[in-house]
Design a protein around this motif. Structure first.
Motif, PDB file in Angstrom:
ATOM      1  N   SER A 149      29.913  91.180  -7.447  1.00 15.98           N
ATOM      2  CA  SER A 149      31.238  91.167  -8.086  1.00 15.98           C
ATOM      3  C   SER A 149      32.003  89.899  -7.723  1.00 15.98           C
ATOM      4  O   SER A 149      32.693  89.316  -8.565  1.00 15.98           O
ATOM      5  CB  SER A 149      32.050  92.392  -7.669  1.00 15.98           C
ATOM      6  N   LEU A 150      31.895  89.477  -6.473  1.00 18.06           N
ATOM      7  CA  LEU A 150      32.589  88.257  -6.049  1.00 18.06           C
ATOM      8  C   LEU A 150      32.000  87.014  -6.701  1.00 18.06           C
ATOM      9  O   LEU A 150      32.732  86.075  -7.045  1.00 18.06           O
ATOM     10  CB  LEU A 150      32.562  88.130  -4.528  1.00 18.06           C
ATOM     11  N   VAL A 151      30.690  86.980  -6.896  1.00  9.34           N
ATOM     12  CA  VAL A 151      30.065  85.862  -7.612  1.00  9.34           C
ATOM     13  C   VAL A 151      30.624  85.801  -9.033  1.00  9.34           C
ATOM     14  O   VAL A 151      31.024  84.737  -9.520  1.00  9.34           O
ATOM     15  CB  VAL A 151      28.523  86.003  -7.627  1.00  9.34           C
ATOM     16  N   ALA A 152      30.659  86.958  -9.703  1.00 11.47           N
ATOM     17  CA  ALA A 152      31.176  87.014 -11.068  1.00 11.47           C
ATOM     18  C   ALA A 152      32.660  86.627 -11.099  1.00 11.47           C
ATOM     19  O   ALA A 152      33.101  85.916 -12.011  1.00 11.47           O
ATOM     20  CB  ALA A 152      30.977  88.406 -11.662  1.00 11.47           C
ATOM     21  N   LEU A 153      33.428  87.073 -10.116  1.00  6.17           N
ATOM     22  CA  LEU A 153      34.854  86.753 -10.061  1.00  6.17           C
ATOM     23  C   LEU A 153      35.086  85.256  -9.917  1.00  6.17           C
ATOM     24  O   LEU A 153      35.935  84.671 -10.614  1.00  6.17           O
ATOM     25  CB  LEU A 153      35.518  87.500  -8.900  1.00  6.17           C
TER      26      LEU A 153
END
Length: 184
Positions: A30-34
């Motif tokens: 999720s943090l990569v996508a964010l």
């Protein structure tokens, strides 16, 4: 490269441990996508700003030199910000393409897709299946993957921070240019 060695401890993972690993993995992805979404949004906004600026370049040429300098500095900083935003979303993959693995145990992270062409499929499948039989080895593989994703995240957010700082500086120059227009 570090290779993951199986532990002598063969106790099975608990359900709670597996849930924790799944939570950490989901959070990291999720943090990569964010980070990628934030960088893409920033690029879009800056591209719109640069388009508007370039669309009015003829009227900017009629302004005094100080105001032109502020707008030129703003445009430059927006380009710097776009560069950092593009760098944020650019994949960070480092692998030795000349290396060929004879077993999964030699690989630093068997889940890393860039290492897969360096090992024969049947050797890879057999090696992973053997590792899946050892819960401790599975946990080590997953945790190693988390570590490598974490390193990637650190780099992404550091470069994203540079992109936002450059964008903020460009807005400062835009504000100074507008104030110069009001005062002049």
């Amino acid at each position: 490269m570090n290779t993951i060695q199986p532990s002598e401890n063969k106790e099975p993972l608990t359900f709670e441990s597996v849930q924790s690993l799944d939570f950490v993995y989901s959070k990291q992805i999720s943090l990569v996508a964010l980070a990628d979404q934030k960088a893409t949004f920033l690029m879009s906004m800056l591209a719109i700003g640069l388009t508007l600026l370039m669309g009015n370049i003829s009227s900017i040429k009629e302004l005094d030199m100080v105001t032109q300098a502020f707008f030129a500095a703003m445009a430059f900083m927006q380009l710097v910000s776009i560069f950092f935003a593009v760098w944020t979303v650019t994949p960070r993959v480092r692998t030795d393409v000349t290396r060929h693995y004879s077993s999964v145990r030699e690989m630093s992270n068997p889940f890393f897709f860039m290492q897969l062409p360096s090992i024969k499929e049947d050797v890879y499948v057999e090696g992973i299946l053997n590792r899946l039989g050892d819960p401790d080895a599975v946990a080590r593989l997953v945790i190693s993957d988390f570590h490598q994703i974490g390193i990637n995240l650190t780099a992404k957010f550091r470069v994203l921070r540079y992109a936002y700082i450059a964008a903020a500086v460009s807005f400062i120059f835009a504000t100074l240019g507008l104030l110069q227009l009001i005062v002049a």
